[in-house]
Design a protein around this motif. Structure first.
Motif, PDB file in Angstrom:
ATOM      1  N   GLN A  22      -2.281   8.274   2.127  1.00 42.00           N
ATOM      2  CA  GLN A  22      -2.427   8.023   0.991  1.00 42.00           C
ATOM      3  C   GLN A  22      -3.321   9.201   0.063  1.00 42.00           C
ATOM      4  OE1 GLN A  22      -4.702   4.304   1.190  1.00 42.00           O
ATOM      5  NE2 GLN A  22      -3.066   3.079   0.859  1.00 42.00           N
ATOM      6  N   SER A  60       3.147  -9.358  -1.995  1.00 39.86           N
ATOM      7  CA  SER A  60       3.956  -8.465  -2.768  1.00 39.86           C
ATOM      8  C   SER A  60       3.618  -6.793  -2.494  1.00 39.86           C
ATOM      9  CB  SER A  60       3.802  -8.631  -4.351  1.00 39.86           C
ATOM     10  OG  SER A  60       2.223  -8.560  -4.387  1.00 39.86           O
ATOM     11  N   TRP A  61       2.572  -6.425  -1.826  1.00 40.90           N
ATOM     12  CA  TRP A  61       2.287  -5.245  -1.388  1.00 40.90           C
ATOM     13  C   TRP A  61       3.050  -4.744  -0.018  1.00 40.90           C
ATOM     14  CZ3 TRP A  61      -3.889  -4.823  -1.404  1.00 40.90           C
ATOM     15  CH2 TRP A  61      -4.310  -5.073  -2.866  1.00 40.90           C
ATOM     16  N   TYR A  73      -5.760  -2.005   5.714  1.00 38.01           N
ATOM     17  CA  TYR A  73      -4.583  -2.593   5.759  1.00 38.01           C
ATOM     18  C   TYR A  73      -3.683  -1.424   6.185  1.00 38.01           C
ATOM     19  CZ  TYR A  73      -4.042  -0.398   1.132  1.00 38.01           C
ATOM     20  OH  TYR A  73      -3.974   0.490   0.116  1.00 38.01           O
ATOM     21  N   HIS A  98      -1.055 -10.679  -1.821  1.00 38.83           N
ATOM     22  CA  HIS A  98      -1.009  -9.481  -0.944  1.00 38.83           C
ATOM     23  C   HIS A  98       0.399  -9.446  -0.390  1.00 38.83           C
ATOM     24  CE1 HIS A  98      -5.382  -9.891  -0.739  1.00 38.83           C
ATOM     25  NE2 HIS A  98      -5.241  -8.878  -1.336  1.00 38.83           N
ATOM     26  N   ILE A 135       2.421  -6.096   2.937  1.00 41.70           N
ATOM     27  CA  ILE A 135       1.743  -6.214   4.019  1.00 41.70           C
ATOM     28  C   ILE A 135       1.524  -7.535   4.608  1.00 41.70           C
ATOM     29  CG2 ILE A 135       0.336  -4.226   3.417  1.00 41.70           C
ATOM     30  CD1 ILE A 135      -1.863  -5.808   2.322  1.00 41.70           C
ATOM     31  N   LYS A 169       2.365   0.793   4.286  1.00 46.67           N
ATOM     32  CA  LYS A 169       3.224  -0.377   3.555  1.00 46.67           C
ATOM     33  C   LYS A 169       2.672  -0.545   2.008  1.00 46.67           C
ATOM     34  CE  LYS A 169       4.130  -2.682   7.779  1.00 46.67           C
ATOM     35  NZ  LYS A 169       4.087  -4.113   8.377  1.00 46.67           N
ATOM     36  N   HIS A 170       1.704  -0.227   1.750  1.00 41.14           N
ATOM     37  CA  HIS A 170       1.206  -0.285   0.465  1.00 41.14           C
ATOM     38  C   HIS A 170       0.427   1.008  -0.028  1.00 41.14           C
ATOM     39  CE1 HIS A 170      -0.411  -1.978  -3.235  1.00 41.14           C
ATOM     40  NE2 HIS A 170      -1.639  -1.910  -2.792  1.00 41.14           N
TER      41      HIS A 170
END
Length: 245
Positions: free
Chosen positions: A19, A229-230, A187, A227, A232, A191-192
């Motif tokens: 990130q 929808s993220w 997290y 969450h 994870i 994945k997000h």
């Protein structure tokens, strides 16, 4: 319960660099408010803050409390109602106006002369002042120092490349004897994409450890239906208390 405990005790995710180049503009944050894309707002306030409020305040009176990237956090009124002075900064004028409206507080507004285009919104009672501007411009407004900082949804929201700059600003605003409460999230960052961004325990210590004693008060499983929808299936909140070295 055993599964939750295993998650809380597990090692951090190794892909911390994924990130690091993510950037959200101030305009994109403002659009989140316009489009009601504010899932980060907690109508009932922050549960871990409630749990540790006495630890945070230590029974002291008339404190100055700072809320970075405050949004319309209901906790601002909690502190004001206890006799403390609250100062926040938020880029979204809409978010600030919604705070005063939803808390049934009358307010005034005026320009901040040191920051062109910026405004300050003050409750009529005088104990809540919210600056509508870029957080990194805030030191120019000479807002003074603070006894307490409540950092929830702030460090995890600034662009990862700005974290050192952010922590420098935060620490520059602390008074002797300060207490700083920080919430971060863990997290799988592959994945997000964030925000909120994943902040490791190591980075917390790197950013604040030279000036602060750092205590992790609690790790909590905060996974909610939204969450999913993220992409994870687990998310852990870590609550830290910083005190002056």
């Amino acid at each position: 319960m055993a599964d939750t405990r295993a998650v809380l005790d597990s090692e951090e995710y190794p892909d911390t660099e994924v990130q690091k180049d993510r950037v959200l503009t101030l305009e994109e944050w403002q659009e989140k408010w316009v489009n009601h894309n504010t899932g980060f707002h907690q109508d009932q306030g922050h549960q871990l803050l409630k749990k540790y409020l006495d630890t945070f305040l230590k029974g002291e009176k008339a404190l100055r409390v700072f809320f970075p990237l405050c949004g319309k956090a209901v906790e601002m009124k909690w502190f004001a109602d206890r006799g403390h002075s609250v100062v926040g900064v938020e880029i979204s004028e809409l978010g600030i106006r919604e705070f005063f409206m939803e808390q049934n507080l009358s307010y005034s507004e005026e320009p901040i002369m040191e920051i062109p285009g910026a405004k300050i919104f003050k409750s009529s009672s005088g104990n809540i002042s919210l600056y509508c501007c870029n957080l990194f411009d805030l030191p120019r407004a000479n807002i003074g120092k603070f006894d307490r900082i409540w950092d929830r949804g702030a460090l995890v929201a600034v662009n990862p490349s700005d974290r050192k700059r952010y922590s420098d600003v935060m620490l520059s605003l602390t008074r002797p004897g300060f207490q700083y409460l920080l919430s971060v999230l863990s997290y799988d960052p592959t994945k997000h994409a964030g925000p909120p961004f994943y902040v490791t325990d190591g980075e917390v210590k790197e950013l604040f450890g030279s000036v602060c004693n750092i205590q992790c008060l609690e790790k909590a499983d905060v996974f909610e239906e939204r969450h999913k929808s993220w992409g994870i299936d687990q998310i852990i909140e870590r609550l830290y208390l910083f005190t002056e070295k």
